[in-house]
Design an enzyme around this catalytic site. Structure first.
Site, PDB file in Angstrom:
ATOM      1  NE  ARG A  83      45.037   6.246  19.064  1.00 48.30           N
ATOM      2  CZ  ARG A  83      45.856   5.875  18.084  1.00 48.30           C
ATOM      3  NH1 ARG A  83      46.134   6.702  17.087  1.00 48.30           N
ATOM      4  NH2 ARG A  83      46.428   4.678  18.089  1.00 48.30           N
ATOM      5  CG  ASN A  87      -0.933  -0.744  -4.246  1.00 48.05           C
ATOM      6  OD1 ASN A  87      -0.137  -1.661  -4.328  1.00 48.05           O
ATOM      7  ND2 ASN A  87      -1.444  -0.149  -5.308  1.00 48.05           N
ATOM      8  CG  HIS A 112      -3.275  -9.731  -2.521  1.00 50.56           C
ATOM      9  ND1 HIS A 112      -4.146 -10.330  -3.386  1.00 50.56           N
ATOM     10  CD2 HIS A 112      -2.493  -8.912  -3.274  1.00 50.56           C
ATOM     11  CE1 HIS A 112      -3.910  -9.904  -4.609  1.00 50.56           C
ATOM     12  NE2 HIS A 112      -2.915  -9.057  -4.579  1.00 50.56           N
ATOM     13  CE1 TYR A 161      -3.398  -3.492 -11.637  1.00 44.11           C
ATOM     14  CE2 TYR A 161      -2.877  -1.905  -9.909  1.00 44.11           C
ATOM     15  CZ  TYR A 161      -2.840  -3.194 -10.404  1.00 44.11           C
ATOM     16  OH  TYR A 161      -2.241  -4.189  -9.674  1.00 44.11           O
TER      17      TYR A 161
END
Length: 525
Positions: A303, A216, A104, A74
């Site tokens: 407090r 990635n 991209h 891949y």
């Protein structure tokens, strides 16, 4: 860990720019956010250790060797996302990596700050150290050359879903390697080509897997989380310091931060906050004044400071540990293990851990501002011998009435931003990437909330300073007396009404800039 946030910067001025004379060797060691901050802010030069360079070379050679075999790998010889079973011819490998980056690069909006872009680049380099990503030494060295010459990729802010990696932001980070995109140079955003022409760099020809290795991973949202944690660490210390001034101005009791009281709690963060209050309040007579509540029952916003600030500190400490785990890990897919002749495919590109932590930090930072605004309100309420709205002649003067409105508006906005983005997902890539972290949205919300919180704390500081000066019986602790003197050099005491936004802006700058230097002098108590 929090106290280390206030380490000083060692900067040398050269040619009107901050340039460090120090070189940092990127090793396989675990890095802390403090170390990343120092590398970024000191502009340290970077070099790879021999071991890191060797690992990167071995990983890249392994990828090139396996790429020549007849197998599906891949991102090496296949398309991306749902195109993972579409084979790419050997002669198309370089075009595949080039096309991956340019297609991209879909970011939108103004570029993030140069500081944030530097963090993205630095964290990406940390991911490459192991050699498991398959990126080449040539590509890593070019990124280091950019860094060392002050050429930092300019990254549009929006466009990541925080899984499949921060694809759009990291593609923009990578464009300059191809001679495309924009960079920060000489304090300006300019075309990357201008930097390449200046330094005689030529565009790189990416090898198998390199485009995917660059885009990635979730280094972008990890950088946002890192920057936010660094800012929030300073804010936490400032919140305790400002609260200490408010306690004195309001004639608060001393029992709620007593050491013996907090021995009953198993929350160590509460004990840390209480101990800081004891240190900050040492020498003050606030608990002995005639204006004190005789039953020592101060409002919860006073407090319960150890409980609320302590809870925020718990979230902060946990997020710090998790984000440091993230930046030291390998965020990519697939990963290569040359020693074992092994390629493994998985989901290290998913940013769920980072997204969730930023969502938790949104709630924590919002609560820090929420309780701060309540203390501001109490100081203005005409109690404990203080005049209404902290002005000597109310009526003709509104005094500090309306800055609290501003705090209320900002706190409301922060609360509205607390819905967790990581609880949502929108499937992408034909359902191949059917669950994403939405960590980008988590980060944008956190940045906005932290900006709001800084202003709310600044308004509390304005209010507490005014109230302390109007509390005529009060003797301040030495630490807070010095703080008040420093603060009065930038914001004057309010005698009659004036434009309050100017005071808010000055107070916010004081909290952002002055307090860091102030902590260097006094320590982070």
């Amino acid at each position: 860990m929090l106290d280390l946030i206030y380490l000083g910067l060692i900067l040398t001025i050269f040619n009107d720019k901050y340039i460090s004379m120090e070189t940092h060797i990127l090793s396989l060691d675990r890095y802390t956010l403090i170390q990343l901050r120092d590398i970024v802010e000191q502009r340290q030069r970077l070099e790879l250790s021999p071991e890191v360079a060797s690992r990167i070379e071995a990983g890249a050679e392994f990828v090139q060797r396996r790429a020549r075999q007849d197998e599906y790998i891949y991102g090496v010889n296949t398309g991306f996302g749902s195109l993972c079973e579409t084979r790419v011819k050997p002669e198309q490998v370089e075009a595949l990596q080039y096309n991956h980056i340019v297609s991209h690069a879909c970011g939108v909006g103004e570029p993030v700050s140069e500081r944030c872009s530097r963090l993205v680049l630095l964290i990406k380099l940390l991911t490459f150290r192991s050699g498991h990503t398959g990126v080449s030494l040539q590509t890593v060295q070019r990124l280091i050359d950019y860094w060392n010459h002050g050429v930092i990729p300019a990254i549009p802010k929006k466009g990541t879903v925080g899984a499949s990696g921060d694809l759009a932001p990291l593609a923009h980070m990578s464009l300059p390697l191809l001679g495309l995109g924009q960079v920060y140079m000489d304090g300006k955003v300019v075309p990357a080509r201008a930097a390449m022409d200046r330094y005689d760099w030529t565009p790189l020809h990416l090898k198998a897997k390199e485009g995917l290795a660059l885009t990635n991973g979730v280094q972008y949202i990890n950088a946002i989380a890192s920057e936010c944690l660094l800012d929030m660490g300073e804010m936490l210390a400032a919140a305790d310091l400002i609260a200490a001034l408010s306690i004195q101005a309001f004639s608060g009791s001393q029992t709620f931060y007593h050491a013996r009281y907090h021995e009953t709690s198993h929350h160590m963060e509460r004990r840390r906050v209480a101990a800081r209050l004891r240190s900050l309040l040492q020498g003050s007579n606030h608990h002995q004044l005639s204006t004190c509540n005789q039953s020592k029952q101060d409002p919860y916003s006073f407090r319960c400071i150890p409980q609320v600030h302590g809870a925020v500190l718990q979230v902060y400490d946990n997020a710090l540990r998790i984000i440091e785990d993230e930046i030291n890990g390998v965020s990519d897919n697939p990963l290569f293990f040359p020693e074992e002749d092994l390629i493994l495919f998985g989901g290290n590109l998913h940013g769920e851990s980072t997204a969730m932590q930023m969502d938790f930090l949104c709630v924590a930072a919002s609560e820090l501002s929420n309780i701060s605004e309540r203390r501001t309100y109490q100081l203005l309420s005409g109690q404990r011998g203080l005049p209404s709205f902290l002005i000597r002649e109310p009526g003709i003067n509104s005094g500090m009435m309306v800055p609290q409105y501003t705090s209320a508006a900002l706190v409301n906005q922060s609360k509205a931003l607390c819905f967790p983005a990581s609880a949502d997902t929108i499937p992408t890539c034909q359902l191949q990437e059917d669950h994403v972290s939405m960590g980008g949205t988590s980060g944008y919300k956190l940045q906005e909330i932290l900006d709001n919180t800084r202003i709310v704390l600044s308004i509390e500081l304005m209010t507490a300073a005014q109230a302390a000066e109007l509390n005529q019986e009060l003797t301040l602790s030495g630490v807070t007396e010095d703080l008040l003197k420093q603060f009065r050099t930038v914001v004057a005491h309010l005698g009659d009404d004036r434009v309050m936004s100017d005071d808010i802006d000055a107070s916010t700058r004081f909290v952002s800039d002055h307090l860091r230097l102030w902590f260097e002098t006094h320590g982070a108590v």
